[in-house]
Each structure stands twice: as C-alpha cells, then as structure tokens.
Design a protein around this motif. Structure first.
Motif, short mmCIF file in Angstrom:
data_model
loop_
_atom_site.label_atom_id
_atom_site.label_comp_id
_atom_site.label_asym_id
_atom_site.label_seq_id
_atom_site.Cartn_x
_atom_site.Cartn_y
_atom_site.Cartn_z
N TRP A 140 108.59 93.45 -69.88
CA TRP A 140 108.57 92.33 -70.81
C TRP A 140 110.00 92.06 -71.25
N ASP A 188 112.50 86.44 -75.17
CA ASP A 188 113.16 85.17 -74.83
C ASP A 188 114.39 84.95 -75.71
N ASP A 211 108.19 87.52 -72.48
CA ASP A 211 107.75 86.94 -71.21
C ASP A 211 107.65 88.04 -70.16
N LEU A 212 106.68 87.92 -69.28
CA LEU A 212 106.52 88.87 -68.18
C LEU A 212 107.61 88.58 -67.16
N ILE A 235 98.15 88.76 -65.04
CA ILE A 235 99.35 87.91 -64.93
C ILE A 235 99.04 86.52 -65.49
N ASP A 236 97.87 86.00 -65.15
CA ASP A 236 97.48 84.66 -65.60
C ASP A 236 97.36 84.60 -67.13
N PHE A 286 98.72 86.61 -69.33
CA PHE A 286 100.04 86.83 -69.94
C PHE A 286 100.86 85.55 -69.95
N LYS A 287 100.70 84.74 -68.91
CA LYS A 287 101.44 83.48 -68.83
C LYS A 287 100.79 82.39 -69.69
N ALA A 288 99.44 82.39 -69.73
CA ALA A 288 98.73 81.37 -70.49
C ALA A 288 98.82 81.61 -71.99
N ARG A 291 101.19 83.51 -74.16
CA ARG A 291 102.44 84.27 -74.28
C ARG A 291 102.37 85.24 -75.46
#
Length: 213
Positions: A52, A55, A62-63, A74-75, A77-79, A81
């Motif tokens: 991680w 930012d 962020d991954l 992964i999905d 973690f991105k969707a 944050r």
C-alpha cells in the motif's frame, strides 16, 4: 524442531539476498513480490503479498503492487479506496510499528467492506502481517502479507527480514521518485534553454537546483 528453524532461516535469508539483488536491477514491484512469494510460500504459508502506498495528498492508501492477490480483492481495493485513517495500514504508518491482525473476523481495525468481500468470494485471507515502509524519515506506505488462516505470531527471523525488506523497498521507491523528478527537471531545463542533452553545466545546474535549492 531445530532443523525446521534452521531451514526457515536459510529460506528467509536466501529470499532476503535475492530480493536485495533484484532491487538493484530496478524491476517492477510486482516482480519483486513474485520472487519473494515463490521463495517462501511453503515455509511461511502466506497466501498473498501486497504494497500500500500513501497518495501525495496523504488522504488514501492505493494498492501499488501485489502477488497472488485474488481479483475480487484487487477490484474492491480499487473501487473502495482505503482512507488514510482506516484499517491496518493506518495503524502501522501512524505508529511506524509492525502490526499483526490475527483474525480479520474479530479485529476491530478490519474494514467491513473488505471483510465482506473475503467472506463472499472465499478469498484465502484470514490474518495480515504488516510492516511500515519508511525512507528518509518519511512514511511511504505499508508492506503486508496475507495468510489463509488465523495467525497468533510470526517468528523473530520473519520479523527482522520482512521489516528490513520493507525499508529496502521504501528506499527503492523513494530513490526512483527522486530520479524521475530530476529527469523531469533536467528535461524542462533543456527544453526551455534549447541546450544539447549532454551539456554538463546545464545537467549539474538542474540537479543542484533540485537537490539543494
């Protein structure tokens, strides 16, 4: 028992040396994690590794890289944050200390949306060992290992090796960022002044200005 401990130590040290050597070649972080995973997956029973990064505004994690992390995770973690005050990464970077989430189902620091995704998709994640990534006094992010079952502790050797690697990766990231900034600054200098690329004085002026003001 002594033989198992000796074998674990040998594998961890081999992984440490291999990772250190790999970082000098400037690979992608995913390649580094893949090399680590292959070396120690059987001995440590890890299910995935991830990094991680905080930012620039220090608002979210962020991954940055992962190895063997299920796509569903992964999905999510991105969707969704991870906020800078949420989860294990927040605790680890704030205290700058290692933290072991022994069981994501009982630890109050676990992020509910992530736990729901783990349960829904049956992802092999039950405990998390996390290490702060610090370079030049700056906390850059968190280096984490996921395990498929609850975990009460990690060995002393695991702690020493993984915390050292976390800081190595942090230094690698920091140095890469500085190099990119210097390259950009030099590029701007050459464009504005229309100097030939290998004008030595222009090179050093740009580097000095960036590094020392």
């Amino acid at each position: 028992m002594k033989e198992e401990t000796s074998k674990e130590m040998q594998l961890l040290l081999e992984m440490f040396y291999d990772t250190s050597a790999l970082l000098t070649l400037g690979p992608s972080l995913d390649d580094v994690l893949q090399e680590m995973f292959q070396k120690i997956k059987e001995q440590t029973k890890i299910s995935s590794i991830l990094i991680w990064l905080l930012d620039q505004k220090k608002e979210f994690f962020d991954l940055a890289a992962s190895c063997h992390l299920p796509k569903a995770m992964i999905d999510i973690f991105k969707a969704k944050r991870l906020k800078s005050n949420q989860g294990t990464p927040s605790t680890v970077l704030k205290t700058r200390k290692f933290y072991l989430m022994k069981d994501i189902l009982t630890d109050p620091r676990a992020v509910s949306q992530y736990v729901e995704t783990v349960l829904k998709t049956k992802a092999p994640i039950r405990s998390i060992a996390s290490f702060p990534m610090i370079a030049g006094g700056e906390g850059l992010g968190v280096f984490s290992f996921f395990f498929s079952g609850p975990k009460e502790s990690i060995s002393k050797m695991e702690f020493i090796i993984f915390s050292t690697i976390a800081n190595q990766i942090a230094s690698f990231i920091k140095n890469t960022e500085m190099l990119e900034e210097v390259r950009k600054r030099i590029g701007v200098e050459f464009t504005q002044r229309d100097y030939p690329f290998w004008n030595t004085q222009a090179n050093w002026d740009a580097i000095r200005q960036y590094c020392w003001g």
